[in-house]
Motif scaffolding. Structure first.
Motif: not given
Length: 128
Positions: A18-27, A43-48, A61-63
């Protein structure tokens, strides 16, 4: 020509640090009052995600967190107390700003004639 209805949507994001504010769109979560529509697609692209966040991220936990968004949208008892709220209240609760590993983007509006088709299009454009 079908009537256009106002809809609102937010992008679901995984924010590993959270402190880095980087994210991956998942839905995407989409709400259309006129059509009584509230639904989330994930849609959780686990490799990515592993390449982005490293192996320390707890994918189970994310799922589970993403499934809770889907259950709350459905508005049944499985969505817990929040899932029992009115549809607009559920959307507002789901899109409230939070500082956790799963966050939502700001809410964006649009017009559609078919909320389900719009959700599928947004998911394809913003997540896949």
């Amino acid at each position: 020509m079908p009537a256009k209805h106002l809809y609102e949507y937010a992008v679901l994001r995984v924010v590993p640090r959270v402190e880095r504010e980087e994210f991956l769109n998942v839905g995407v979560i989409l709400y259309c009052s006129a059509q009584g529509f509230l639904q989330a697609t994930c849609e959780l692209n686990e490799a990515r995600l592993h390449a982005f966040a490293g192996a320390s991220l707890d994918l189970a936990d994310v799922r589970a967190r993403l499934r809770s968004f889907e259950r709350i949208c459905q508005g049944r008892a499985t969505g817990g107390p929040i899932g029992q709220l009115a549809i607009a209240s559920r959307f507002r609760w789901l899109t409230a700003q939070r500082s956790t590993i799963v966050q939502t983007s700001p809410v964006h509006p649009g017009l559609c004639d078919n909320a389900a088709a719009t959700l599928a299009r947004l998911h394809a454009e913003l997540v896949q």
